[in-house]
Design a protein around this motif. Structure first.
Motif, mmCIF file in Angstrom:
data_model
loop_
_atom_site.group_PDB
_atom_site.id
_atom_site.type_symbol
_atom_site.label_atom_id
_atom_site.label_comp_id
_atom_site.label_asym_id
_atom_site.label_seq_id
_atom_site.Cartn_x
_atom_site.Cartn_y
_atom_site.Cartn_z
ATOM 1 N N GLN A 114 0.824 -1.212 0.000
ATOM 2 C CA GLN A 114 0.000 0.000 0.000
ATOM 3 C C GLN A 114 0.852 1.254 0.000
ATOM 4 O OE1 GLN A 114 -2.414 -0.848 3.428
ATOM 5 N NE2 GLN A 114 -3.899 -2.049 2.243
ATOM 6 N N LYS A 115 1.983 1.221 0.687
ATOM 7 C CA LYS A 115 2.886 2.370 0.706
ATOM 8 C C LYS A 115 3.456 2.630 -0.691
ATOM 9 C CE LYS A 115 6.594 4.215 3.530
ATOM 10 N NZ LYS A 115 7.517 3.962 4.636
ATOM 11 N N LEU A 116 3.905 1.561 -1.365
ATOM 12 C CA LEU A 116 4.425 1.696 -2.722
ATOM 13 C C LEU A 116 3.333 2.173 -3.675
ATOM 14 C CD1 LEU A 116 6.508 1.377 -4.975
ATOM 15 C CD2 LEU A 116 6.101 -1.084 -4.913
ATOM 16 N N GLU A 117 2.153 1.595 -3.556
ATOM 17 C CA GLU A 117 1.039 1.989 -4.423
ATOM 18 C C GLU A 117 0.635 3.437 -4.177
ATOM 19 O OE1 GLU A 117 -1.987 -1.024 -3.936
ATOM 20 O OE2 GLU A 117 -0.563 -2.592 -4.531
ATOM 21 N N ALA A 118 0.701 3.886 -2.934
ATOM 22 C CA ALA A 118 0.374 5.281 -2.624
ATOM 23 C C ALA A 118 1.347 6.230 -3.325
ATOM 24 C CB ALA A 118 0.386 5.505 -1.117
ATOM 25 N N VAL A 119 2.629 5.868 -3.356
ATOM 26 C CA VAL A 119 3.616 6.694 -4.060
ATOM 27 C C VAL A 119 3.295 6.730 -5.552
ATOM 28 C CG1 VAL A 119 6.053 6.862 -4.740
ATOM 29 C CG2 VAL A 119 5.447 6.376 -2.348
ATOM 30 N N LEU A 120 3.021 5.574 -6.145
ATOM 31 C CA LEU A 120 2.683 5.528 -7.574
ATOM 32 C C LEU A 120 1.417 6.331 -7.852
ATOM 33 C CD1 LEU A 120 3.442 1.761 -8.302
ATOM 34 C CD2 LEU A 120 4.890 3.730 -8.843
ATOM 35 N N ASP A 121 0.403 6.163 -6.988
ATOM 36 C CA ASP A 121 -0.862 6.884 -7.170
ATOM 37 C C ASP A 121 -0.665 8.388 -7.045
ATOM 38 O OD1 ASP A 121 -2.129 4.433 -7.469
ATOM 39 O OD2 ASP A 121 -2.905 4.386 -5.418
ATOM 40 N N THR A 122 0.131 8.817 -6.080
ATOM 41 C CA THR A 122 0.389 10.241 -5.870
ATOM 42 C C THR A 122 0.999 10.880 -7.116
ATOM 43 O OG1 THR A 122 0.670 9.982 -3.492
ATOM 44 C CG2 THR A 122 1.711 11.910 -4.485
ATOM 45 N N HIS A 123 1.816 10.119 -7.833
ATOM 46 C CA HIS A 123 2.474 10.631 -9.032
ATOM 47 C C HIS A 123 1.676 10.347 -10.306
ATOM 48 C CE1 HIS A 123 6.158 12.064 -7.154
ATOM 49 N NE2 HIS A 123 5.973 11.074 -6.292
ATOM 50 N N GLY A 124 0.447 9.853 -10.140
ATOM 51 C CA GLY A 124 -0.426 9.630 -11.290
ATOM 52 C C GLY A 124 0.039 8.536 -12.219
ATOM 53 N N ILE A 125 0.689 7.527 -11.664
ATOM 54 C CA ILE A 125 1.207 6.436 -12.487
ATOM 55 C C ILE A 125 0.190 5.298 -12.535
ATOM 56 C CG2 ILE A 125 3.012 4.673 -12.678
ATOM 57 C CD1 ILE A 125 4.910 6.759 -11.430
ATOM 58 N N PHE A 126 -0.210 4.945 -13.753
ATOM 59 C CA PHE A 126 -1.101 3.801 -13.959
ATOM 60 C C PHE A 126 -0.241 2.560 -14.076
ATOM 61 C CE2 PHE A 126 -3.154 0.730 -16.712
ATOM 62 C CZ PHE A 126 -4.356 0.556 -16.063
ATOM 63 N N TYR A 127 -0.496 1.560 -13.250
ATOM 64 C CA TYR A 127 0.344 0.368 -13.209
ATOM 65 C C TYR A 127 -0.509 -0.896 -13.246
ATOM 66 C CZ TYR A 127 -1.078 0.789 -8.333
ATOM 67 O OH TYR A 127 -1.827 0.930 -7.190
ATOM 68 N N ASP A 128 0.118 -1.966 -13.659
ATOM 69 C CA ASP A 128 -0.453 -3.306 -13.544
ATOM 70 C C ASP A 128 0.315 -4.014 -12.450
ATOM 71 O OD1 ASP A 128 -2.416 -3.276 -15.628
ATOM 72 O OD2 ASP A 128 -0.791 -3.389 -17.083
ATOM 73 N N LYS A 129 -0.360 -4.918 -11.744
ATOM 74 C CA LYS A 129 0.242 -5.594 -10.596
ATOM 75 C C LYS A 129 0.016 -7.098 -10.710
ATOM 76 C CE LYS A 129 -0.524 -5.816 -5.592
ATOM 77 N NZ LYS A 129 -1.278 -5.219 -4.470
ATOM 78 N N THR A 130 1.087 -7.861 -10.502
ATOM 79 C CA THR A 130 0.990 -9.319 -10.445
ATOM 80 C C THR A 130 1.775 -9.790 -9.225
ATOM 81 O OG1 THR A 130 2.919 -9.635 -11.876
ATOM 82 C CG2 THR A 130 0.764 -9.603 -12.951
ATOM 83 N N GLU A 131 1.504 -11.010 -8.819
ATOM 84 C CA GLU A 131 2.187 -11.552 -7.644
ATOM 85 C C GLU A 131 2.513 -13.022 -7.878
ATOM 86 O OE1 GLU A 131 0.978 -12.608 -3.079
ATOM 87 O OE2 GLU A 131 0.308 -10.696 -3.886
ATOM 88 N N VAL A 132 3.662 -13.441 -7.344
ATOM 89 C CA VAL A 132 4.071 -14.836 -7.458
ATOM 90 C C VAL A 132 4.895 -15.210 -6.230
ATOM 91 C CG1 VAL A 132 6.176 -14.320 -8.774
ATOM 92 C CG2 VAL A 132 5.101 -16.543 -9.019
ATOM 93 N N TRP A 133 4.797 -16.459 -5.823
ATOM 94 C CA TRP A 133 5.629 -17.012 -4.756
ATOM 95 C C TRP A 133 6.827 -17.666 -5.426
ATOM 96 C CZ3 TRP A 133 7.030 -17.104 0.097
ATOM 97 C CH2 TRP A 133 7.678 -18.218 0.636
ATOM 98 N N ILE A 134 8.032 -17.303 -5.020
ATOM 99 C CA ILE A 134 9.246 -17.897 -5.580
ATOM 100 C C ILE A 134 9.738 -18.935 -4.572
ATOM 101 C CG2 ILE A 134 11.575 -17.483 -6.454
ATOM 102 C CD1 ILE A 134 10.681 -14.567 -6.954
ATOM 103 N N GLU A 135 9.428 -20.163 -4.842
ATOM 104 C CA GLU A 135 9.722 -21.264 -3.908
ATOM 105 C C GLU A 135 11.208 -21.353 -3.589
ATOM 106 O OE1 GLU A 135 9.178 -24.255 -1.274
ATOM 107 O OE2 GLU A 135 7.520 -23.241 -2.306
ATOM 108 N N SER A 136 12.057 -21.257 -4.600
ATOM 109 C CA SER A 136 13.497 -21.421 -4.392
ATOM 110 C C SER A 136 14.091 -20.337 -3.491
ATOM 111 C CB SER A 136 14.237 -21.443 -5.731
ATOM 112 O OG SER A 136 14.050 -20.207 -6.398
#
Length: 105
Positions: free
Chosen positions: A69-91
């Motif tokens: 949320q902190k990172l997204e707040a920075v991006l939002d404050t600067h008007g940056i439209f982003y896509d977000k994905t998530e993955v677990w890296i087992e190794s």
């Protein structure tokens, strides 16, 4: 790239371009960022507007919504439209939350 660095400094999370040197990686959370390609706009056969793809990779050892949320707040404050994905890296035993966007350079 200076604009991306300034954005990341606002998060307060340690970061490095591409990767940290071996043995110098901080404890999670941390960020690695890349500018993997350009998507320039042309006019009259020349580069009219330089645009770079940006990947911000947030690494955590557990799901940390407050850091996201902190990172997204920075991006939002600067008007940056982003896509977000998530993955677990087992190794690595880490979550990677990837924020992808384009930015004028």
């Amino acid at each position: 790239m200076d604009d991306v660095v300034r954005l990341l400094e606002e998060t307060g999370v340690p970061f490095a371009y591409d990767h940290f040197a071996e043995g110098e990686s901080p404890d999670p959370p941390f960020i690695c960022y890349l500018l993997p390609q350009s998507d320039n706009f042309s006019a009259d056969g020349k580069v009219y507007l330089k645009v770079s793809s940006v990947n911000i990779e947030l690494y955590t050892d557990s799901k940390e919504l407050d850091v996201e949320q902190k990172l997204e707040a920075v991006l939002d404050t600067h008007g940056i439209f982003y896509d977000k994905t998530e993955v677990w890296i087992e190794s690595e035993k880490l979550y990677e939350v990837l924020y992808s966007f384009e930015m004028e350079v």
